[in-house]
Write an enzyme that holds these catalytic residues in place. Structure first.
Site, PDB file in Angstrom:
ATOM      1  N   GLU A   1       1.694   5.060  -4.169  1.00  0.00           N
ATOM      2  CA  GLU A   1       2.659   5.741  -5.028  1.00  0.00           C
ATOM      3  C   GLU A   1       3.035   7.117  -4.485  1.00  0.00           C
ATOM      4  OE1 GLU A   1       5.279   6.798  -7.721  1.00  0.00           O
ATOM      5  OE2 GLU A   1       4.379   4.802  -7.737  1.00  0.00           O
TER       6      GLU A   1
ATOM      7  N   HIS B   1       1.158   9.994  -8.840  1.00  0.00           N
ATOM      8  CA  HIS B   1       2.468   9.966  -9.500  1.00  0.00           C
ATOM      9  C   HIS B   1       2.733  11.314 -10.163  1.00  0.00           C
ATOM     10  CE1 HIS B   1       5.760   8.783 -12.132  1.00  0.00           C
ATOM     11  NE2 HIS B   1       5.806   7.609 -11.545  1.00  0.00           N
TER      12      HIS B   1
ATOM     13  N   THR C   1      10.318   3.316  -7.712  1.00  0.00           N
ATOM     14  CA  THR C   1       9.269   2.330  -7.451  1.00  0.00           C
ATOM     15  C   THR C   1       9.800   0.907  -7.554  1.00  0.00           C
ATOM     16  OG1 THR C   1       7.414   3.740  -8.120  1.00  0.00           O
ATOM     17  CG2 THR C   1       7.102   1.366  -8.333  1.00  0.00           C
TER      18      THR C   1
ATOM     19  N   ASP D   1       6.034   4.230  -1.348  1.00  0.00           N
ATOM     20  CA  ASP D   1       7.201   3.600  -1.985  1.00  0.00           C
ATOM     21  C   ASP D   1       8.438   4.488  -2.016  1.00  0.00           C
ATOM     22  OD1 ASP D   1       6.047   5.301  -3.904  1.00  0.00           O
ATOM     23  OD2 ASP D   1       6.724   4.068  -5.573  1.00  0.00           O
TER      24      ASP D   1
END
Length: 646
Positions: free
Chosen positions: A255, A416, A300, A475
């Site tokens: 992430e 994140h 994402t 990502d």
């Protein structure tokens, strides 16, 4: 507050409201939106573009009388202010602007509460101070208002002036940015030249057009795309073709990971020591340092979508949310039909987020291990969901019991936005940039690196490592342009538009059983993953519609398009209408010989991919090598046991 000597008339209230909203819009341009404004013409456009729609909308309420006119002007002004502020908050988080398409993703906001709240700033009261004052006057100081009717002959003049100013604005915009409304990949351009309010109107028109496109689409549209993509296909590399036939495929999604972290030290300590080892070329993994994300608003979900379909995400909104019920020829379905793979996705969030529980059925994914398969106790949760370490540990246990060969996609969460971490999980000191987002990013990325190392160790213990293709990738970017000042402190260099493009490298690491590792400097993107994996397992990509090219192919295309129409090659990058050298990020004075060809290819790629999605063109595809996925076959039960394919 004493009574003003002269009361405020309806027309004066209208002008005052138009003025303050316009002023707030200017404020947002220079404080919150990164629009890259340069030169006299662009600054003049910024002065013009908010006024036209604000004045046109509010002038309609001048036809009302008395109190109604005041209240309607106020309500109209409040709604415009709310639209502006919603764009401000959305831009801080996504570096993009709200569209009608993104409203379909509103359900995601509830799950991202902490991240959204972190987007609020102390100075946000500026956007509402006039609204509060006007409301106070309307409720408590009505004597200040002159409710008498005024001559309506001024209203058509105001409307005509607004429309004329819009076309003047558009003329200036087309002069500075030709074909603005036909080459609409970048929302920042549209907002810079049209303003946020006109952009919303434009987006509404485009949304209607796109919805009509599916109804009008035909098999001929698909034929055009197939002919185009077949010309782009590259031959597989014999050294790698079939090297991983019927091997497990483990795809690990990091992430918000960006490769500026590789070999980066903070306070003398490596941020990502494990990934540094994998990047050295001395391990089992091949590292692609020039691998870029190609996501749009879907972030994402766009990354997942592109890597499983070799299609671009949408210019507005998320394909998962808007095109989730389309027909697809996805990587998991092809692997199942050609070589008997079972497929699964593992994610420490709940299955409805990003509409995954519906989309995965159309991809032909067999099992979905969502949050209900994991221990979601308070100690195991941070930010948006399950911490990476317990997630990886439980996932490895599930994988050890899976039918083989399997295709398994693991989606991490801890790294994140807003990049917060429990104290007991933090094992590296934060830098001191003065920006909590950038400082926190270092800690969560370090934790992610540790979790990844533990997972790889578990795979070895469980006998899964040697017989699996293992793919690791970032990502999308984690640090947006809004944090450039802090990034300059962290990296010790100026963050120009060209440098920010460089920072969109998200990394790609690939372990192929029986093959030694190394460093592959090809320029590539998420679009290229699907054809690369198909060739590795011995499935020829020639019979499938894909926009990417095999990263191991000797004919690999080194032009990497971005969703906004920018692109990068081995030698130069095209960013915000300018061309920069990759050597020093300096502006090029002469256009490269292959620039026009590459630019045309990028625009054609995006156009063709959009036509596939908007027209749902795969429904027309009669491919003898692929049976269309029946989404009704799939059901994702809640944990702890789930609905596993036997």
């Amino acid at each position: 507050m004493s009574l003003p000597k002269k009361k405020i008339g309806i027309f004066a209230f209208f002008l005052l409201t138009v003025f303050t909203i316009t002023l707030k819009t200017y404020f947002s341009y220079y404080v919150d939106f990164s629009l890259g404004v340069k030169g006299l013409v662009q600054n003049l456009i910024l002065i013009m573009n908010p006024y036209s729609l604000i004045a046109l909308v509010l002038s309609v309420f001048l036809f009302f009388k008395g109190k109604k006119a005041f209240w309607f002007i106020f309500i109209g002004g409040f709604l415009l202010t709310f639209l502006l502020y919603a764009n401000v908050v959305y831009f801080r988080f996504f570096s993009d602007f709200l569209t009608f398409s993104t409203l379909n993703q509103a359900g995601n906001v509830e799950s991202m509460g902490g991240a959204v709240s972190a987007s609020f700033k102390w100075y946000d009261f500026v956007y509402f101070i006039d609204t509060i004052i006007y409301l106070a006057i309307l409720i408590f100081k009505r004597k200040w208002l002159d409710n008498r009717a005024f001559s309506k002959k001024f209203v058509p003049v105001v409307m005509a002036t607004s429309v004329a100013l819009f076309f003047l604005n558009l003329a200036f915009a087309e002069t500075d940015r030709p074909e603005l409304l036909t080459r609409t990949f970048d929302h920042k351009y549209l907002v810079k030249y049209l303003g946020p309010y006109n952009f919303t109107v434009y987006d509404g028109v485009k949304t209607i057009e796109n919805n009509q496109q599916k109804a009008l689409a035909s098999e001929d549209d698909l034929t055009k795309v197939l002919n185009y993509t077949k010309q782009k296909r590259t031959e597989p590399n014999p050294e790698y073709y079939g090297a991983a036939k019927k091997k497990n495929i483990i795809k690990i999604h990091l992430e918000s990971f960006q490769t500026f972290l590789i070999n980066k030290k903070v306070n003398g300590k490596e941020v990502t020591p494990f990934l540094n080892k994998l990047s050295s070329g001395n391990q089992d993994f091949t590292y692609f340092p020039n691998f870029f994300h190609q996501t749009g608003q879907g972030k994402t979900s766009d990354s997942e979508f592109t890597m499983d379909n070799s299609l671009y995400g949408l210019p507005q909104g998320s394909a998962y949310s808007l095109k989730g019920d389309n027909t697809y020829q996805s990587l998991p379905a092809i692997l199942d039909q050609k070589q008997g793979y079972t497929s699964n996705v593992m994610h420490g969030d709940y299955k409805t987020f990003w509409n995954r529980d519906q989309v995965y059925k159309h991809f032909g994914i067999d099992n979905f291990y969502d949050a209900t398969y994991y221990d979601m106790s308070d100690d195991n949760i941070v930010n948006l969901g399950l911490k990476d370490k317990p997630f990886f540990k439980a996932s490895a246990d599930y994988q050890s019991k899976m039918k083989k060969p399997f295709y398994s996609h693991l989606i991490t969460l801890t790294n994140h936005y807003p990049f917060t971490l429990d104290e007991e999980d933090a094992s590296i000191d934060k830098p001191n940039t003065g920006d909590s987002t950038v400082d926190g990013y270092i800690q969560t990325a370090h934790y992610l690196d540790q979790a990844l190392e533990e997972y790889i160790t578990d795979l070895k213990k469980k006998g899964l490592y040697d017989n699996s293709v293992i793919m690791i990738y970032g990502d999308h970017y984690g640090i947006s342009e809004n944090h450039n000042n802090a990034m300059e402190k962290l990296l010790g260099e100026k963050i120009t538009p060209a440098k920010f493009t460089d920072l969109n490298r998200t990394g790609f690491w690939l372990k192929v059983p029986g093959k030694s590792g190394g460093v592959n400097k090809e320029y590539a993107g998420q679009m290229d993953v699907m054809p690369t994996l198909l060739h590795l397992v011995g499935i020829d990509s020639k019979n499938y519609l894909m926009f990417g090219s095999d990263m191991f192919s000797k004919q690999h295309n080194n032009v990497v398009p971005f969703r906004n129409g920018d692109f990068i090659t081995e030698d130069y990058k095209y960013v915000n209408g300018k061309i920069y050298s990759n050597k020093d990020n300096e502006l090029l004075t002469e256009k490269p010989k292959d620039f026009d060809k590459n630019k045309k290819q990028v625009e054609k790629d995006l156009e063709m991919s959009d036509s596939v999605l908007n027209g749902d063109l795969f429904r027309f595809y009669k491919n003898p090598d692929f049976k269309k996925v029946n989404p009704g076959k799939y059901e994702y039960k809640s944990g702890p046991k789930g609905n596993e394919k036997k």
